[in-house]
Design an enzyme around this catalytic site. Sequence first.
Site, PDB file in Angstrom:
ATOM      1  N   GLY A 218       0.843  -1.185   0.000  1.00  0.00           N
ATOM      2  CA  GLY A 218       0.000   0.000   0.000  1.00  0.00           C
ATOM      3  C   GLY A 218       0.877   1.233   0.000  1.00  0.00           C
ATOM      4  O   GLY A 218       2.070   1.152  -0.285  1.00  0.00           O
ATOM      5  N   SER A 219       0.301   2.372   0.301  1.00  0.00           N
ATOM      6  CA  SER A 219       1.110   3.593   0.353  1.00  0.00           C
ATOM      7  C   SER A 219       0.241   4.773   0.719  1.00  0.00           C
ATOM      8  O   SER A 219      -0.963   4.795   0.469  1.00  0.00           O
ATOM      9  CB  SER A 219       1.777   3.897  -0.998  1.00  0.00           C
ATOM     10  OG  SER A 219       2.571   2.845  -1.441  1.00  0.00           O
ATOM     11  N   ASN A 220       0.888   5.794   1.302  1.00  0.00           N
ATOM     12  CA  ASN A 220       0.311   7.122   1.446  1.00  0.00           C
ATOM     13  C   ASN A 220       1.188   8.104   0.689  1.00  0.00           C
ATOM     14  O   ASN A 220       2.416   7.925   0.615  1.00  0.00           O
ATOM     15  CB  ASN A 220       0.274   7.570   2.910  1.00  0.00           C
ATOM     16  CG  ASN A 220      -0.524   6.635   3.794  1.00  0.00           C
ATOM     17  OD1 ASN A 220      -1.622   6.219   3.443  1.00  0.00           O
ATOM     18  ND2 ASN A 220       0.022   6.316   4.964  1.00  0.00           N
ATOM     19  N   ASN A 486      -4.341   4.671  -1.711  1.00  0.00           N
ATOM     20  CA  ASN A 486      -4.773   3.392  -2.289  1.00  0.00           C
ATOM     21  C   ASN A 486      -6.267   3.281  -2.532  1.00  0.00           C
ATOM     22  O   ASN A 486      -6.800   2.173  -2.621  1.00  0.00           O
ATOM     23  CB  ASN A 486      -4.289   2.213  -1.438  1.00  0.00           C
ATOM     24  CG  ASN A 486      -2.815   2.294  -1.117  1.00  0.00           C
ATOM     25  OD1 ASN A 486      -2.442   2.271   0.041  1.00  0.00           O
ATOM     26  ND2 ASN A 486      -1.982   2.426  -2.134  1.00  0.00           N
ATOM     27  N   ARG A 515      -7.548   5.787   5.942  1.00  0.00           N
ATOM     28  CA  ARG A 515      -6.314   6.579   5.819  1.00  0.00           C
ATOM     29  C   ARG A 515      -6.535   7.815   4.960  1.00  0.00           C
ATOM     30  O   ARG A 515      -6.012   8.892   5.251  1.00  0.00           O
ATOM     31  CB  ARG A 515      -5.199   5.725   5.232  1.00  0.00           C
ATOM     32  CG  ARG A 515      -4.602   4.729   6.196  1.00  0.00           C
ATOM     33  CD  ARG A 515      -3.468   3.956   5.543  1.00  0.00           C
ATOM     34  NE  ARG A 515      -3.933   3.018   4.556  1.00  0.00           N
ATOM     35  CZ  ARG A 515      -3.509   2.964   3.292  1.00  0.00           C
ATOM     36  NH1 ARG A 515      -2.630   3.845   2.851  1.00  0.00           N
ATOM     37  NH2 ARG A 515      -3.966   2.042   2.470  1.00  0.00           N
TER      38      ARG A 515
END
Length: 778
Positions: A218-220, A486, A515
């Site tokens: 995943g990622s921010n 995501n 998130r």
Amino acid sequence: MIISRQLPHFCLATLFLSLSCGAHALAQPEEIRAEIRRTSFGVPHIRAADERGLGYGIGYAYAQDNLCLMANEVLTVNAQRSKYFGAEGQTLEERDNLSSDLFFSWLNTSEAVTAFWQAQTPAVRERMQGYVEGYNRQLAERQSQGLPEQCQGDWVRPLATSDLVKLTRRLLVEGGAGQFAEALAGATPPSSTVQAALTGKDWQLAANRSQRFALDRGSNAVAIGSERSFNGRGMLLANPHFPWVGGMRFYQMHLTIPGQLDVMGAALPGLPLINIGFNQHLAWTHTVDTSKHFTLYRLQLDPKDPTRYLLDGRSQPLERQVVTLQSKGPDGQLQSQSRTLYSSVFGPIVQWPGKLDWDHKYAYSLRDANLDNTRVLAQWYAMNQAGSVAGLQDSVHQLQGIPWVNTLAVDDQGRTVYMNQSVVPNVTQAKLALCSDPRVGTQVIVLDGSRSACAWDLDPAAAQPGIFAASQLPQLARNDYLQHSNDSAWMVNPAAPLQGFSPVISQQDVPLKMRARFALDRLSRMHKAQVSDLQHMVSDQQVYLAGQVMPDLLQFCEQDLGQDAQRLQSLCTSLKSWGRSAGLQAGLGFVHFQGIMQPLLQNPDVWRVAFDPKDPQHTPRGLAIGRAPVAQALREAMLASAQQVAAAGLGADVRWGDIQQVSQGGQPTPVPGGPENLGVYNAIQSVPGADGKREVVSGTSYLNVVSFDEQGPQAQGLLAFSLSSDPASAHFRDQTEAFARNQWRMLPFTEAQIRADGQYQSQLIHEPRKAPVPLALK
């Protein structure tokens, strides 16, 4: 030679002059050279006069830090795990060796590897050739001294350029065919006695890993533009969440060819360039996208023969590929195992019991768009050299080489951009209506394989047949902010929703991840963002979901709980005292919050306020404790959590840092953060271990914030799992400890910053320049 920072200044000046003051000082045709300067945490700053020298330095430095990791991954992508470790062994990803070998035999055929290599630019080939030479030099040096314990064996060998191609192709299909390795390896015609299918245990492990895939990758990302940044220049938060072990483990480095290239950031194993990073004028990052990078095709089989299928009314045979592997038996002797893999014109047959069954009526083929993506390395090569947001966009639009991630970028002029510009099958909404079964939904796209009209559409403007052209994919440029965590492209900035795309590309009117809601909430209150504001988004360890449901949880605790009151008293007390954080000092309340919410989140009817597509930032929220089914589900979740905590022996004074840890060389390090679905921006995925503890397997990996001033980029960050995977290295756990203490470090970029670093060391490596070796297929 190793040169410490205590060397006399004239020696350092002489070395610097020899490396950077004359392209011909380094570009001697008879030698290949590189300088590796290391700063705090061992981060390598690699400098050379040409592409081959730069690759040479990268391969050498990477082998110094991760020799065994690379050797293991090379064995995997060459389909030789069963030969050395037996078919029943497992990869780091917990896949059985035989399935892994069958999959990579299919993926990395000599024809596919050769075609990929031939499609590379001369510059990329030079850098890959240098990487191989640098790695092999370090391997030879380490072999003479004795290899680390974890890679002592005849399976460790020098690299060939084909190995780097195979590693890259593995990366390409991570968002598609790579998730179907067991399904491809185990596809068996009905009533076949020729080959045995996978066991139920194998399929269960595969299913568990598939469920973890999105959590592990995943990622921010946040991009702040001129209107919102403290100095009117761009600011970027990069917070990818990737596995902490194996072939997706990031590596920090800084790459320089004087006058041509100066870029710093992180790269995946075997890639001789930067995937996420910054240069003098530009910073960019990636987030795993929700676009589809493959489709399934449901084949209508010939009633007379399940290994034949009907296409436009005509029967034709499935193609067969016989794969023979060597497998080490219990007695240590090698045995041959052969399997037949089947394919239609759409791709390989995949079989997943109960989901994708191969019976006498239907079978399923998988088509992965990235199998034909030979542009991926040229894409990141161009991104590394881009000098502005506009230059970055131009390269992405032209090459279309990004495999399965979004891109967010900022430049020193305060421009920002979000691009959902990856390789996506050209399947329009109209084609879905014509060729897919609406009952299946769009989580996985299944098209009709009995009609050639259902093949992907062709657009002459696309860089590759069968994918969407760049102009048809979402992108957004703004001067305030952009964010992504995501979700689809829809709510990158609520002021400018991105909508109207094929569901294969992006979907709208669907709930956002917690998130993303956390990020939008924070960003709405940042009027002139500082570097510390972006850092705090991660380091505050806020559990966003707690703000949405804790009032209802505490109200439920205040009610008459009847015969369960005494059993739940300790749980309710811990929830009340919990500070709604996933930090190391978070108490037992956070453990119970996870135990309660994880089962409740599986039920979409628990919300007091349901999702409203007109208000995606604030819905759903609250728990409908006034509804009997929800109250009962909540009570059961509380009782289960209380029982689990008691069984694990966790006392009232336990802290999250005592529970969530990473075992490094037998020495545990506490790790802050928590599950992404609870809205923890510092998303950390951990799995149950012994004595009630949890072992970290993925999550926040390369972490940095980049801003710009008159001198160029100013960056702070960390590599959460540290630079080296070698337990004997001084850099095996140093950044992990800093991450636990929330001690971000300045990332030295300028020459003055590098030289001023307290841990500065320099090493010059060189050897005779050989003629490039033709692609060798191992």
